[in-house]
Enzyme design. Structure first.
Site, PDB file in Angstrom:
ATOM      1  CG  ASP A 120     -10.414  -4.757  -7.625  1.00 30.06           C
ATOM      2  OD1 ASP A 120     -10.450  -3.427  -7.755  1.00 30.06           O
ATOM      3  OD2 ASP A 120      -9.930  -5.279  -8.662  1.00 30.06           O
ATOM      4  CG  ASP A 170     -14.514 -12.553  -9.166  1.00 25.47           C
ATOM      5  OD1 ASP A 170     -15.550 -11.923  -9.354  1.00 25.47           O
ATOM      6  OD2 ASP A 170     -13.602 -12.723 -10.061  1.00 25.47           O
ATOM      7  CB  VAL A 171     -18.300  -8.721  -6.741  1.00 22.06           C
ATOM      8  CG1 VAL A 171     -17.481  -7.518  -5.904  1.00 22.06           C
ATOM      9  CG2 VAL A 171     -18.392  -8.497  -8.275  1.00 22.06           C
ATOM     10  CG  ASN A 192     -16.613   1.611  -7.758  1.00 24.11           C
ATOM     11  OD1 ASN A 192     -17.069   2.614  -8.575  1.00 24.11           O
ATOM     12  ND2 ASN A 192     -15.394   1.090  -8.192  1.00 24.11           N
ATOM     13  CE1 TYR A 196     -21.098  -0.363 -17.493  1.00 20.34           C
ATOM     14  CE2 TYR A 196     -21.944   1.510 -18.791  1.00 20.34           C
ATOM     15  CZ  TYR A 196     -21.169   1.022 -17.598  1.00 20.34           C
ATOM     16  OH  TYR A 196     -20.787   1.799 -16.538  1.00 20.34           O
ATOM     17  CE  LYS A 254     -22.565   0.404 -13.912  1.00 22.65           C
ATOM     18  NZ  LYS A 254     -22.131   0.126 -12.770  1.00 22.65           N
ATOM     19  CB  THR A 291     -11.286   5.437 -14.615  1.00 22.08           C
ATOM     20  OG1 THR A 291     -12.339   4.692 -15.877  1.00 22.08           O
ATOM     21  CG2 THR A 291     -12.506   6.256 -13.893  1.00 22.08           C
TER      22      THR A 291
HETATM   23  N1  LIG Z   1     -15.228   5.283 -16.256  1.00 20.45           N
HETATM   24  C1  LIG Z   1     -16.473   5.607 -16.477  1.00 20.45           C
HETATM   25  O1  LIG Z   1     -16.670   6.515 -17.422  1.00 20.45           O
HETATM   26  C2  LIG Z   1     -18.038   5.156 -15.790  1.00 20.45           C
HETATM   27  C3  LIG Z   1     -18.999   6.053 -15.955  1.00 20.45           C
HETATM   28  C4  LIG Z   1     -20.051   5.548 -15.297  1.00 20.45           C
HETATM   29  C5  LIG Z   1     -20.058   4.522 -14.542  1.00 20.45           C
HETATM   30  N2  LIG Z   1     -18.864   3.695 -14.217  1.00 20.45           N
HETATM   31  C6  LIG Z   1     -18.894   2.625 -13.224  1.00 20.45           C
HETATM   32  O2  LIG Z   1     -17.947   3.172 -12.262  1.00 20.45           O
HETATM   33  C7  LIG Z   1     -17.275   1.705 -11.500  1.00 20.45           C
HETATM   34  C8  LIG Z   1     -15.837   1.654 -11.788  1.00 20.45           C
HETATM   35  O3  LIG Z   1     -15.509   1.777 -13.199  1.00 20.45           O
HETATM   36  P1  LIG Z   1     -13.764   2.465 -13.510  1.00 20.45           P
HETATM   37  O4  LIG Z   1     -13.991   3.359 -14.801  1.00 20.45           O
HETATM   38  O5  LIG Z   1     -13.055   2.952 -12.218  1.00 20.45           O
HETATM   39  O6  LIG Z   1     -13.153   1.174 -14.087  1.00 20.45           O
HETATM   40  P2  LIG Z   1     -11.893   0.348 -13.754  1.00 20.45           P
HETATM   41  O7  LIG Z   1     -11.762  -0.683 -14.706  1.00 20.45           O
HETATM   42  O8  LIG Z   1     -10.928   1.434 -13.682  1.00 20.45           O
HETATM   43  O9  LIG Z   1     -12.032  -0.269 -12.298  1.00 20.45           O
HETATM   44  C9  LIG Z   1     -13.073  -1.369 -11.658  1.00 20.45           C
HETATM   45  C10 LIG Z   1     -12.633  -1.950 -10.840  1.00 20.45           C
HETATM   46  O10 LIG Z   1     -13.304  -3.170 -10.354  1.00 20.45           O
HETATM   47  C11 LIG Z   1     -12.588  -4.176 -10.344  1.00 20.45           C
HETATM   48  N3  LIG Z   1     -13.482  -5.289 -10.791  1.00 20.45           N
HETATM   49  C12 LIG Z   1     -14.018  -5.739 -11.925  1.00 20.45           C
HETATM   50  N4  LIG Z   1     -14.646  -6.627 -11.751  1.00 20.45           N
HETATM   51  C13 LIG Z   1     -14.679  -7.427 -10.592  1.00 20.45           C
HETATM   52  C14 LIG Z   1     -14.845  -8.415  -9.894  1.00 20.45           C
HETATM   53  N5  LIG Z   1     -15.758  -9.210 -10.521  1.00 20.45           N
HETATM   54  N6  LIG Z   1     -14.684  -8.407  -8.540  1.00 20.45           N
HETATM   55  C15 LIG Z   1     -14.204  -7.625  -7.920  1.00 20.45           C
HETATM   56  N7  LIG Z   1     -13.712  -6.334  -8.580  1.00 20.45           N
HETATM   57  C16 LIG Z   1     -13.869  -6.459 -10.069  1.00 20.45           C
HETATM   58  C17 LIG Z   1     -11.425  -3.909 -11.450  1.00 20.45           C
HETATM   59  O11 LIG Z   1     -10.403  -4.979 -10.980  1.00 20.45           O
HETATM   60  C18 LIG Z   1     -11.008  -2.733 -11.065  1.00 20.45           C
HETATM   61  O12 LIG Z   1     -10.349  -2.460 -10.220  1.00 20.45           O
HETATM   62  C19 LIG Z   1     -18.128   0.522 -12.692  1.00 20.45           C
HETATM   63  O13 LIG Z   1     -19.104   0.077 -11.791  1.00 20.45           O
HETATM   64  C20 LIG Z   1     -18.321   1.470 -13.803  1.00 20.45           C
HETATM   65  O14 LIG Z   1     -19.403   0.713 -14.366  1.00 20.45           O
HETATM   66  C21 LIG Z   1     -17.777   4.149 -14.908  1.00 20.45           C
END
Ligand SMILES: NC(=O)c1ccc[n+]([C@@H]2O[C@H](COP(=O)([O-])OP(=O)(O)OC[C@H]3O[C@@H](n4cnc5c(N)ncnc54)[C@H](O)[C@@H]3O)[C@@H](O)[C@H]2O)c1
Length: 249
Positions: A39, A53-54, A80, A145, A149, A180
């Protein structure tokens, strides 16, 4: 999933410090995996967390090699980490398109690419990508976005084909709106957070947001050796949002 499904297996979960990623980390650990968190934002109290960082290929490669060394190989990668973007195609400039694709799409490519040599050594290799309902349903103001996806869903298929004969399965999960910190931030910035939450709940046919733990269970299934005949699949965890058309109550 019973305890022990991941005994002896090692995983990397990107974005594992928050939300869905944190729930995946907890699920895999309960089931016996050794899990490294990648992360960009890691606190000191997180176990086996690497500040990665990805968007940074060199740090990813060093991190992947460190995990393989420290935890003894890599069997599972959960791509993720992701960021959001709001607006129509007119409302984000080129720099923003490149920035969000760099994290959400190329980020997953970089981590998987660095891990492939290790996954080829595994007898239970699996990659699970976090995709979204936004890949398969048109949502207002989610052009950028949703495009990232959509790319992840197609990438899942392409990678599943390329790596099947190397013994590596590749699948994705497609959550609906999940409860989240990300969605918390979105609600906080809305003019009327309670009304916005009610609208998001109502958009889910089951009338509530998806729980991160529900997504984590789906990821755990796809990552598990029990899913040994499942590859190239997008598993919806969306309360019916993609496939169902209910009549209004
Ligand atoms: N929450 C939703 O409604 C939802 C729905 C569908 C898909 N998603 C997907 O689920 C995944 C997680 O989302 P979430 O809701 O848990 O979000 P979140 O913001 O709670 O967690 C995301 C995590 O990714 C990390 N991150 C972001 N950019 C980064 C980078 N460049 N390098 C390393 N780490 C990085 C952040 O620090 C954070 O810890 C994402 O891919 C999101 O697109 C979320």
């Amino acid at each position: 999933m019973s305890a022990g499904a991941f005994d002896g297996l090692t995983a990397i979960v990107t974005g594992g410090a928050s939300g869905i990623g944190a729930a995946v980390v907890a699920r895999l650990r309960v089931d016996g995996a050794r899990v490294a968190i990648f992360d960009r934002d890691v606190s000191d109290d997180l176990e086996d967390a690497y500040r990665v960082d990805v968007t940074d290929d060199a740090t990813i490669r060093a991190g992947v090699d460190a995990v393989a060394r420290d935890l003894g190989g890599i069997d599972i990668v959960v791509n993720n980490a992701g960021i959001g973007a709001q607006g129509t195609i007119e409302e984000n400039d080129d720099d923003e398109w490149h920035r969000v694709f760099d994290v959400n799409v190329v980020g997953a490519v970089r981590v998987a690419r660095a891990a492939l040599p290790h996954l080829r050594q595994s007898q239970a290799a699996a990659i699970v990508n976090t995709c979204s309902i936004a890949a398969t349903a048109g949502l207002p103001a989610r052009a950028l976005y949703g495009a990232t996806k959509g790319a992840i869903q197609s990438l899942t298929l392409q990678m599943a084909a390329d790596h099947l004969r190397e013994g590596i399965r590749v699948n994705c999960v497609n959550p609906g709106t999940a409860d989240t910190p990300w969605i918390g931030r979105l609600l906080d910035s809305a003019p009327d957070p309670a009304a916005e939450r009610a609208a998001l709940n109502a958009r889910q046919p089951h009338g509530r947001l998806v729980r991160p733990e529900e997504v984590a269970d789906a990821v755990a299934y796809l990552a598990s050796p029990r899913a040994g005949s499942t590859t190239g699949v997008a598993l919806a965890v969306d309360g019916g949002m993609q496939g169902l058309r209910l009549r209004p109550e």
